[in-house]
Write an enzyme that holds these catalytic residues in place. Sequence first.
Site, mmCIF file in Angstrom:
data_model
loop_
_atom_site.group_PDB
_atom_site.id
_atom_site.type_symbol
_atom_site.label_atom_id
_atom_site.label_comp_id
_atom_site.label_asym_id
_atom_site.label_seq_id
_atom_site.Cartn_x
_atom_site.Cartn_y
_atom_site.Cartn_z
ATOM 1 N N ASP A 46 4.538 15.902 -19.612
ATOM 2 C CA ASP A 46 3.614 14.861 -20.064
ATOM 3 C C ASP A 46 3.981 14.383 -21.453
ATOM 4 O O ASP A 46 4.124 13.186 -21.709
ATOM 5 C CB ASP A 46 2.178 15.415 -20.126
ATOM 6 C CG ASP A 46 1.425 15.270 -18.818
ATOM 7 O OD1 ASP A 46 1.169 14.132 -18.409
ATOM 8 O OD2 ASP A 46 1.085 16.300 -18.232
ATOM 9 N N GLU A 69 -2.305 8.206 -21.970
ATOM 10 C CA GLU A 69 -3.211 9.306 -21.633
ATOM 11 C C GLU A 69 -3.206 10.427 -22.669
ATOM 12 O O GLU A 69 -4.225 11.063 -22.901
ATOM 13 C CB GLU A 69 -2.849 9.879 -20.260
ATOM 14 C CG GLU A 69 -3.857 10.901 -19.777
ATOM 15 C CD GLU A 69 -3.639 11.304 -18.339
ATOM 16 O OE1 GLU A 69 -4.579 11.880 -17.762
ATOM 17 O OE2 GLU A 69 -2.555 11.063 -17.793
ATOM 18 N N ASP A 123 0.754 6.050 -18.137
ATOM 19 C CA ASP A 123 0.463 7.410 -17.686
ATOM 20 C C ASP A 123 1.802 8.130 -17.597
ATOM 21 O O ASP A 123 2.614 7.845 -16.706
ATOM 22 C CB ASP A 123 -0.232 7.411 -16.329
ATOM 23 C CG ASP A 123 -0.847 8.764 -16.004
ATOM 24 O OD1 ASP A 123 -0.362 9.772 -16.551
ATOM 25 O OD2 ASP A 123 -1.807 8.815 -15.215
ATOM 26 N N ILE A 125 2.648 11.196 -16.860
ATOM 27 C CA ILE A 125 2.744 11.950 -15.605
ATOM 28 C C ILE A 125 1.457 11.682 -14.846
ATOM 29 O O ILE A 125 0.408 12.241 -15.152
ATOM 30 C CB ILE A 125 2.880 13.473 -15.821
ATOM 31 C CG1 ILE A 125 4.205 13.821 -16.492
ATOM 32 C CG2 ILE A 125 2.771 14.208 -14.481
ATOM 33 C CD1 ILE A 125 5.402 13.806 -15.592
ATOM 34 N N ASP A 126 1.525 10.821 -13.874
ATOM 35 C CA ASP A 126 0.368 10.543 -13.024
ATOM 36 C C ASP A 126 0.491 11.448 -11.804
ATOM 37 O O ASP A 126 1.490 11.408 -11.090
ATOM 38 C CB ASP A 126 0.364 9.071 -12.611
ATOM 39 C CG ASP A 126 -0.826 8.718 -11.739
ATOM 40 O OD1 ASP A 126 -1.907 9.303 -11.955
ATOM 41 O OD2 ASP A 126 -0.679 7.870 -10.841
ATOM 42 N N THR A 128 -0.447 15.031 -12.158
ATOM 43 C CA THR A 128 0.062 16.262 -12.765
ATOM 44 C C THR A 128 -0.027 17.441 -11.804
ATOM 45 O O THR A 128 0.858 18.292 -11.775
ATOM 46 C CB THR A 128 -0.707 16.591 -14.062
ATOM 47 O OG1 THR A 128 -0.755 15.420 -14.872
ATOM 48 C CG2 THR A 128 -0.048 17.703 -14.821
ATOM 49 N N HIS A 218 -10.667 13.598 -5.647
ATOM 50 C CA HIS A 218 -10.315 12.336 -6.275
ATOM 51 C C HIS A 218 -10.870 11.131 -5.527
ATOM 52 O O HIS A 218 -10.894 10.031 -6.072
ATOM 53 C CB HIS A 218 -8.792 12.187 -6.366
ATOM 54 C CG HIS A 218 -8.181 13.130 -7.355
ATOM 55 N ND1 HIS A 218 -6.816 13.287 -7.471
ATOM 56 C CD2 HIS A 218 -8.736 13.954 -8.266
ATOM 57 C CE1 HIS A 218 -6.560 14.174 -8.417
ATOM 58 N NE2 HIS A 218 -7.707 14.603 -8.901
ATOM 59 N N SER A 242 -0.921 10.730 -6.990
ATOM 60 C CA SER A 242 -0.424 9.751 -7.958
ATOM 61 C C SER A 242 -0.337 8.330 -7.408
ATOM 62 O O SER A 242 -0.726 8.026 -6.284
ATOM 63 C CB SER A 242 0.947 10.179 -8.488
ATOM 64 O OG SER A 242 1.984 9.819 -7.601
ATOM 65 N N LYS A 245 1.023 6.330 -4.058
ATOM 66 C CA LYS A 245 0.273 5.683 -2.972
ATOM 67 C C LYS A 245 0.421 4.169 -3.040
ATOM 68 O O LYS A 245 0.536 3.498 -2.016
ATOM 69 C CB LYS A 245 -1.199 6.100 -3.042
ATOM 70 C CG LYS A 245 -1.421 7.589 -2.783
ATOM 71 C CD LYS A 245 -2.901 7.957 -2.787
ATOM 72 C CE LYS A 245 -3.498 7.976 -4.172
ATOM 73 N NZ LYS A 245 -2.930 9.045 -5.056
ATOM 74 N N ARG A 259 -9.245 4.450 -2.712
ATOM 75 C CA ARG A 259 -9.717 5.440 -3.670
ATOM 76 C C ARG A 259 -11.198 5.150 -3.855
ATOM 77 O O ARG A 259 -11.570 4.179 -4.535
ATOM 78 C CB ARG A 259 -8.964 5.348 -4.988
ATOM 79 C CG ARG A 259 -9.364 6.453 -5.988
ATOM 80 C CD ARG A 259 -8.522 6.362 -7.250
ATOM 81 N NE ARG A 259 -8.937 7.299 -8.270
ATOM 82 C CZ ARG A 259 -8.322 8.455 -8.545
ATOM 83 N NH1 ARG A 259 -7.283 8.830 -7.826
ATOM 84 N NH2 ARG A 259 -8.741 9.241 -9.519
ATOM 85 N N ASP A 273 -4.223 4.725 -14.599
ATOM 86 C CA ASP A 273 -4.067 5.233 -13.237
ATOM 87 C C ASP A 273 -3.843 4.127 -12.219
ATOM 88 O O ASP A 273 -3.572 4.431 -11.040
ATOM 89 C CB ASP A 273 -5.305 6.032 -12.820
ATOM 90 C CG ASP A 273 -5.385 7.382 -13.497
ATOM 91 O OD1 ASP A 273 -4.321 7.969 -13.763
ATOM 92 O OD2 ASP A 273 -6.515 7.846 -13.770
#
Length: 330
Positions: A46, A69, A123, A125-126, A128, A218, A242, A245, A259, A273
């Site tokens: 990250d 982030e 981001d 690392i989306d 994680t 999520h 992440s 998608k 989502r 995100d």
Amino acid sequence: MSESYEQERTVAFEAVQAAATLTESVRESMGEVLKKDDRSPVTVADFGSQALICRALMETFPQDPVIAEEDSSALRNPDNTDVRDQVLEHVQAHHEAATPEGVYAWIDHGTAREYSDRFWTLDPIDGTKGFVRGDQYAIALALIENGIPQVAALCCPHLPPDLADDDPDTRGQAFLAVRGEGTLQRSLNQDTEPTPIHTSNTTEPSQSRFTESFVSSHSSHDLAVEVAERLGITADPFRLDSQAKYAAVATGNADIYLRLPRPGTDYTERIWDHAAGALVVEAAGGTVTDMHGSPLDFTHGRLLKQNTGIVATNGAVHQDVIDALEASTS
């Protein structure tokens, strides 16, 4: 693509791919994992990813704020010197003269919080948890002007070109999108030029395929199941961590990404995100809105305050999904 945003897209695309090299190096020898206040894992990757990307943005676009982030506070903690040293080591592989204070400054270039007419959101690392688990994750960077994403660079180091045929030798894809000019895809494992991609041509909702969050916390999987039943969809969803998608929809591997808020929760989505992934889909011919059909509103700093849920589709089936959601929640 034309010459619009030429410098921005070049810097962004190169930066996320460099960050992917760093994150994969970290992943090969997973180190200590810190914990944020919200207990989601934060890794050396990250911090290293954010440092590399923010350095590139600082160097070329020093006046542009960055809403990202992470910040360097955890690294500055004397209890985390081992993690700091690992971050420094990985960053120095790309910038030999990097110092701890320099890395802190690069990371903290991403600590803008308020909306401005032009800014980047990142981001590093989306996904994680996917990264730690050995599954999908993404590095996501977008330029937003006047509240609208204009350039997006999305790197998915473990995404195969075909989700139905996951060949480990083909994993690793990078995406570059410019609004109104299309989306390009490049393999991280082949020295080839990026090629244009487009969302699927599926027009019959029942023939569509979902992608949704791997972790049920999520998104409401139950509501997604109800929507699928209303649309007559029988195919099992692709469950991915992440913004991979969004990439699945943009490449036509999936037709619908949902989502959806879980009952009893009041979580507000973070812009980092969604900004990059949304543009990657839209520039590839798809449509992205909230669950009520409203455009995503990136004019409220870090949060999508005016939106509830996310719906990304190939475009052709979008209204069918919105109608099914309305019927399922009314």
